[in-house]
Design an enzyme around this catalytic site. Structure first.
Site, PDB file in Angstrom:
ATOM      1  N   GLY B  45       0.755  -1.266   0.057  1.00 35.60           N
ATOM      2  CA  GLY B  45       0.053  -0.012  -0.126  1.00 35.60           C
ATOM      3  C   GLY B  45       0.637   1.347  -0.026  1.00 35.60           C
ATOM      4  N   HIS B  46       2.067   1.015   0.135  1.00 34.56           N
ATOM      5  CA  HIS B  46       3.009   2.500   0.239  1.00 34.56           C
ATOM      6  C   HIS B  46       4.032   2.332  -0.833  1.00 34.56           C
ATOM      7  CE1 HIS B  46       5.915   5.432   1.895  1.00 34.56           C
ATOM      8  NE2 HIS B  46       4.848   5.774   2.483  1.00 34.56           N
ATOM      9  N   PHE B  47       3.955   2.885  -2.053  1.00 34.34           N
ATOM     10  CA  PHE B  47       2.632   3.504  -2.370  1.00 34.34           C
ATOM     11  C   PHE B  47       1.948   2.636  -3.525  1.00 34.34           C
ATOM     12  CE2 PHE B  47       5.518   6.915  -1.262  1.00 34.34           C
ATOM     13  CZ  PHE B  47       4.655   7.553  -0.320  1.00 34.34           C
ATOM     14  N   ILE B  52       7.868   1.940  -1.719  1.00 33.11           N
ATOM     15  CA  ILE B  52       8.902   2.852  -1.147  1.00 33.11           C
ATOM     16  C   ILE B  52       8.932   2.525   0.418  1.00 33.11           C
ATOM     17  CG2 ILE B  52       9.773   5.059  -0.826  1.00 33.11           C
ATOM     18  CD1 ILE B  52       9.037   6.051  -3.335  1.00 33.11           C
TER      19      ILE B  52
END
Lengths: 84, 147
Positions: B45-47, B52
Site C-alpha cells: 500500500g505504500h505506495f 517505497i
C-alpha cells in the site's frame, strides 16, 4: 537560594513537559508532577536532567524515586546543595 | 551476552522485526543492519504500484537497532535470566529524511548514546544505504522497563 527562588526556576524547567495547563497555572509547593501536571515518566527524566544542570547537583536513584512533587524536589535540591 | 542473544531478546517478530545483524555494540553505541525484503507487508500500500519504504518504518528500524538492541545490551546483567523481558516504549523522535529506500535495499544503522538514565535511553541515530549515502538521521528516545 530561597524556596521561592527554587520554585520559580522549577516552573521554567517543567513548563515544556506539562500536559495540564490548569495545573501549571496553579503551581505551588503541593503540585504533583504526574497527577497535577500530567507529566509522563519519560519527561520526568528530562526534568531531572535539567534540574541537575540548573542546580549543579547529581540525582541518584533514591532521590529520583522521591521526585514526585515540587516540595520534594525543593527538599532534594536544598539537601544536595548543602552537602557539597 | 552476544549479538545473537540480543536479537533473540528483542520483543518483536516478523513482520515487524527490522534487525538482521549487529556488527558492533558497546556501552556507547551500536552498529547494525537490515535488508528490506521484496515482500515486506507495507509495500502493498505504500505506495500504490510504487513500493517505497515508509519513513515511519525507517524510524522504527533505527529505533529497533539503535535504541532497543543497545538498551538490552546496557541492561544485560539484569536480563540474563530467561524470565525477565524488556518492555519498550518510544517516547520521542526527531528525524530528517534524505533518500528513499526501495525493496531489496540494505541499510546500516549507527547509534550513539546521548544518555541512559532512570530507564530512559536517548541516542543520536543515522541510517546509510549500501553506497554509504545518508538516508536519514536524528534523535530517538525511549523507555526500557524490565518485567
Amino acid at each position: 537560594m530561597t524556596k521561592e527562588e527554587i520554585i520559580i526556576k522549577l516552573s521554567t524547567i517543567v513548563k515544556p513537559y506539562i500536559q495540564n495547563e490548569e495545573g501549571f497555572k496553579n503551581i505551588s509547593e503541593d503540585t504533583d508532577f504526574m497527577n497535577d501536571l500530567e507529566i509522563n515518566s519519560a519527561n520526568l527524566v528530562d526534568i531531572v536532567l535539567d534540574v541537575e544542570d540548573e542546580f549543579n547537583i547529581i540525582i541518584d536513584n533514591d532521590s529520583m524515586d522521591k521526585m514526585l512533587t515540587i516540595k520534594s524536589v525543593v527538599e532534594i535540591i536544598k539537601e544536595k546543595q548543602s552537602s557539597e | 551476552m552476544n549479538q545473537e542473544d540480543i536479537i533473540n531478546k528483542l520483543p518483536y517478530s516478523k513482520p515487524f522485526l527490522f534487525v538482521d545483524n549487529l556488527i558492533e555494540i558497546s556501552e556507547n553505541g551500536v552498529l547494525g543492519n537490515y535488508t528490506f525484503k521484496k515482500n515486506e507487508f507495507f509495500y502493498e500500500g505504500h505506495f500504490k504500484e510504487n513500493p517505497i519504504t515508509p519513513g515511519v518504518i525507517l524510524t522504527e528500524t533505527m529505533a529497533q537497532i539503535g535504541l532497543v538492541c543497545l538498551g538490552i545490551f546496557l541492561l544485560k546483567d539484569e536480563i540474563s535470566t530467561q524470565e525477565i523481558k524488556p518492555h519498550v516504549a518510544l517516547t520521542s523522535n526527531n528525524i530528517d529524511f534524505y533518500l528513499p529506500i526501495l525493496p531489496n535495499e540494505a541499510v546500516t544503522v549507527t547509534s550513539e548514546k546521548v544518555y541512559f538514565r532512570f530507564n530512559k535511553l536517548k541516542c543520536n541515530v543515522k541510517m546509510t544505504n549500501s553506497k554509504n549515502e545518508l538516508v536519514c538521521r536524528g534523535t530517538i528516545s525511549g523507555m526500557i522497563i524490565l518485567k
